[in-house]
Design an enzyme around this catalytic site. Structure first.
Site, mmCIF file in Angstrom:
data_model
loop_
_atom_site.group_PDB
_atom_site.id
_atom_site.type_symbol
_atom_site.label_atom_id
_atom_site.label_comp_id
_atom_site.label_asym_id
_atom_site.label_seq_id
_atom_site.Cartn_x
_atom_site.Cartn_y
_atom_site.Cartn_z
ATOM 1 N N SER A 101 38.586 23.129 66.766
ATOM 2 C CA SER A 101 37.657 23.179 67.887
ATOM 3 C C SER A 101 36.947 24.519 67.878
ATOM 4 O O SER A 101 37.574 25.550 67.623
ATOM 5 C CB SER A 101 38.424 22.998 69.209
ATOM 6 N N HIS A 105 29.059 31.412 71.205
ATOM 7 C CA HIS A 105 28.130 31.935 72.207
ATOM 8 C C HIS A 105 27.288 33.044 71.569
ATOM 9 O O HIS A 105 27.770 34.151 71.340
ATOM 10 C CB HIS A 105 28.899 32.502 73.409
ATOM 11 N N HIS A 115 29.058 23.656 70.460
ATOM 12 C CA HIS A 115 30.459 23.244 70.494
ATOM 13 C C HIS A 115 30.663 22.162 69.435
ATOM 14 O O HIS A 115 29.803 21.301 69.234
ATOM 15 C CB HIS A 115 30.800 22.677 71.874
ATOM 16 N N ASN A 117 34.114 19.783 67.666
ATOM 17 C CA ASN A 117 35.549 19.509 67.659
ATOM 18 C C ASN A 117 35.802 18.275 66.817
ATOM 19 O O ASN A 117 35.065 17.295 66.917
ATOM 20 C CB ASN A 117 36.028 19.289 69.107
ATOM 21 N N ARG A 119 39.401 15.951 65.544
ATOM 22 C CA ARG A 119 40.838 15.919 65.800
ATOM 23 C C ARG A 119 41.434 14.556 65.464
ATOM 24 O O ARG A 119 40.731 13.547 65.415
ATOM 25 C CB ARG A 119 41.111 16.237 67.268
ATOM 26 N N HIS A 154 19.949 16.660 66.209
ATOM 27 C CA HIS A 154 20.249 15.234 66.354
ATOM 28 C C HIS A 154 20.056 14.478 65.039
ATOM 29 O O HIS A 154 20.791 13.526 64.762
ATOM 30 C CB HIS A 154 19.398 14.621 67.465
ATOM 31 N N HIS A 184 29.302 17.114 89.397
ATOM 32 C CA HIS A 184 29.150 17.796 90.686
ATOM 33 C C HIS A 184 27.766 18.414 90.855
ATOM 34 O O HIS A 184 27.402 18.832 91.958
ATOM 35 C CB HIS A 184 30.235 18.865 90.862
ATOM 36 N N GLY A 267 51.138 21.958 77.697
ATOM 37 C CA GLY A 267 51.834 23.218 77.445
ATOM 38 C C GLY A 267 51.275 23.973 76.261
ATOM 39 O O GLY A 267 51.994 24.702 75.581
ATOM 40 N N ARG A 269 48.583 26.621 74.148
ATOM 41 C CA ARG A 269 48.447 28.074 74.166
ATOM 42 C C ARG A 269 47.163 28.441 74.919
ATOM 43 O O ARG A 269 46.057 28.183 74.453
ATOM 44 C CB ARG A 269 48.393 28.539 72.714
#
Length: 309
Positions: A101, A105, A115, A117, A119, A154, A184, A267, A269
């Protein structure tokens, strides 16, 4: 925890992801002139989550104010809620997750934040054939919109997924637009790209090939934009707007992002999970976009769902 057939597959995916991390950070270091700090880590015995990874981060560079790229490979006794909202039958099942990931900036407000990622998640109880699925994608968040940059980004995304089906780019673009959306604020985070999750069509080989194609396309999608924009002159006005818009990035990652939630709930890091945060950011009660300004154009022409290619 996983069956023997899974461990061979996992090893292949792990080797690819580690190679991808090295290739990307080498290219970014060359473009920036700076060096990545390499932080290899391992979960302590007795922790709920076991595993290891490598966080590579460049801070205070000429081109990149903060560029973080993390590899992680962890195992846990029970899938967290953020990973089972579409697969309730797998809730509480042992899992293995590995991925790369990154969030970069840039210093210059004319260079977009990016960004990416990729996985794999493997789930199964001892003695069972594991269920594997893949996810990933990349998206671009400009502060000053450029049609040329959006079309290029794109176009590379489309070409990366085209071999896997004519429907894939349109599906994954829509998924990205819907996912990277600040509910929001009723606002897109950026100009999107592609995003896919829970992908298992065609089995392991097809899912892994798709993940590789997306990972391999990243440098071609982003670095030409960096080269074009990194020397564009800017002043205090552009810098202030960049810091203001970075606030949206923080809001999305903390409030809505499933990856952030997965890491914190399982949990993970914390420093590695939050490497996506910008080093400097600001909030302002009043929107910093005058009528007819380039800042207003960002909202009206770029932070909207559009066909770019």
């Amino acid at each position: 925890m996983m069956s023997h057939s899974s461990s061979g597959q996992t090893g292949t995916v792990r080797a690819y992801l580690q190679s991808l991390q090295l290739r990307i950070t080498a290219a970014v270091a060359q473009a920036d002139g700076g060096q990545f700090v390499v932080d290899a880590w391992e979960k302590a015995p007795g922790e709920v989550l076991q595993g290891n990874g490598v966080t590579r981060i460049l801070e205070g560079g000429e081109v990149f104010e903060r560029a973080g790229c993390g590899f992680s490979h962890v195992q846990g006794p029970a899938l967290p809620a953020s990973a089972t909202q579409h697969r309730m039958e797998l809730a509480g099942t042992p899992f293995e997750a590995l991925g790369v990931s990154l969030v970069f900036h840039p210093r210059n407000p004319h260079v977009p934040t990016v960004h990416m990622n990729v996985r794999m998640l493997s789930v199964g109880r001892a003695g069972q054939e594991p269920v594997c699925w893949f996810g990933g994608g990349m998206d671009l968040t400009p502060y000053y919109g450029r049609e040329e940059d959006a079309r290029h980004f794109h176009g590379v995304c489309r070409d990366a997924v085209q071999p896997f089906g004519e429907d894939k780019y349109a599906r994954f673009k829509q998924w990205c637009d819907e996912y990277f959306f600040l509910k929001h604020r009723n606002e897109q985070r950026g100009i999107g790209g592609i995003f896919f999750d829970d992908f298992s069509e065609g089995g392991f080989a097809n899912g892994f090939a798709l993940m590789q194609s997306v990972g391999d396309a990243f440098l071609a999608a982003y670095m030409p934009i960096v080269s074009r924009r990194k020397d564009t002159s800017y002043g205090n006005r552009e810098r202030e707007f960049q810091l203001y818009r970075r606030g949206r990035y923080v809001e999305f990652n903390l409030v809505w992002d499933r990856g952030t939630h997965f890491g914190l709930q399982s949990g993970g890091r914390t420093e590695s999970i939050l490497l996506s945060m910008p080093p400097l950011v600001r909030w302002s009660y009043q929107a910093l976009a005058d009528v007819g300004s380039p800042e207003e154009a960002l909202y009206q022409q770029f932070l909207v769902r559009r066909d770019w290619v």
